[in-house]
Enzyme design. Sequence first.
Site, PDB file in Angstrom:
ATOM      1  CG  ASN A 130     -14.108   3.678  -8.284  1.00  0.00           C
ATOM      2  OD1 ASN A 130     -14.214   2.528  -7.878  1.00  0.00           O
ATOM      3  ND2 ASN A 130     -14.033   3.963  -9.568  1.00  0.00           N
ATOM      4  CE  LYS A 153      -4.415   0.952   0.087  1.00  0.00           C
ATOM      5  NZ  LYS A 153      -5.483   0.023  -0.308  1.00  0.00           N
TER       6      LYS A 153
HETATM    7  N1  GLU Z   1      -7.073   0.197  -3.425  1.00  0.00           N
HETATM    8  C1  GLU Z   1      -7.874  -0.950  -3.680  1.00  0.00           C
HETATM    9  C2  GLU Z   1      -8.011  -1.785  -2.418  1.00  0.00           C
HETATM   10  O1  GLU Z   1      -7.863  -1.285  -1.324  1.00  0.00           O
HETATM   11  C3  GLU Z   1      -7.406  -1.746  -4.888  1.00  0.00           C
HETATM   12  C4  GLU Z   1      -6.029  -2.304  -4.809  1.00  0.00           C
HETATM   13  C5  GLU Z   1      -5.553  -2.914  -6.113  1.00  0.00           C
HETATM   14  O2  GLU Z   1      -6.301  -2.940  -7.052  1.00  0.00           O
HETATM   15  O3  GLU Z   1      -4.391  -3.339  -6.140  1.00  0.00           O
HETATM   16  O4  GLU Z   1      -8.332  -2.944  -2.474  1.00  0.00           O
END
Ligand code: GLU
Length: 419
Positions: free
Chosen positions: A226, A111
């Site tokens: 989104n 992340k």
């Molecule tokens: N940010 C999104 C999540 O928290 C997507 C992460 C991704 O697609 O790698 O799952």
Amino acid sequence: MSDETSTENLNVLTSTQSVVKEALSKLGYGSEMYDLLREPLRMLTVRFPVRMDDGTVKVFTGYRAQHNDAVGPTKGGIRFHPDVTEDEVKALSLWMSIKCGIANLPYGGGKGGVICDPREMSFREQERLARGYVRAISQVVGPSKDIPAPDVMTNSQVMAWMMDEYSQIREFDSPGFITGKPIVLGGSQGRDTSTARGVAICIREAAKVRGIDLTGSRVVVQGFGNAGSYLAKFMHDAGAKVIGISDAYGALHDDKGLDIDSLLERRDSFGTVTKLFKNTISNKELLELDCDILVPAAIENQITLDNANEIKAKIIVEAANGPTTMEATRILSDRGILLVPDVLGNSGGVIVSYFEWVQNNQGYYWSEQLVMERLEELMVQSFEMVYNTATARKIDMRLAAYMVGIRRMAEAIELRGWV
Ligand code: GLU
């Protein structure tokens, strides 16, 4: 602030660690495994300069956490938000590991985050910020190392700038470096709506096990970004009544059902829409509305000891990461509310990100129908696995999800001989 609130753990990292510990111990793993998994293997902090439109230079702080790569490269989004902290990014990377484990994706969790407020920045300032962040983290990321994606207040345009910057640094076209890209730059059909599609599938499955008919059911969605906005649209189109939505500034409520199509047209790119209305209610009031299904799709720590007893929904599906505290989870579960946790509820996003990465690696692109079929298959399989574990062990779905999600990573760690 009540006495109860002061004893509640609002630190998303330490509260996540407590569930990881419990899940590992239920699976029969000892303290060494927990010690390895309680924090990311790598955590990079970067400070980088960005030239603002007025000619001044601002230095921004960002992070990239790589929780564990025993299963495969790390994967997870990048958020742009003023409240980003090191602990939050670490917790988010842990959640990604569990999420990828539940869906059986060949990834560990990662992340990233930058402390900033893109709502206060121009388009070109956001571009320079995105490129500056990629230059700062470029050494530790890559298509078979750590693959970013969108998260809170980042979108396909931001992914396009980031992919371009990375490709220029590496001197070859690298679409597989990042997912959530625009279709023309190697994005996947259906990625933009995939988080909401996954949430909608979980709502359908949860309603099935609880015997709730979705037609005419009352749905409340907190957050109109989104995930929240597309979800409101899908529920509305499926015949449910969306009686409440919100953004960071307030909430809208109509018991007869809101006009979702018109709200979608009027929201800005960050999901802000309530500023256009006079009769708004607060986010707190929104969460406590009488409804069948509640979907927190905004940020962390929204359902806490303060309001867990006031929630009226029968089913909660978490589209945001970490919207419910662990203490509130316990209360909701004692009250018989079915809570589908974030690591399952919002996993549609990373599932289609995985499909995007596979397509980039193969250079062969799928139809939207194929993406949707495969998403449906993985989501239903994940839901069943977590729900059956929770039922068989008489535990809540969050703990069950952590058990399902962490098991494969622990196995991979043992086989590699790390623990
Ligand atoms: N940010 C999104 C999540 O928290 C997507 C992460 C991704 O697609 O790698 O799952």
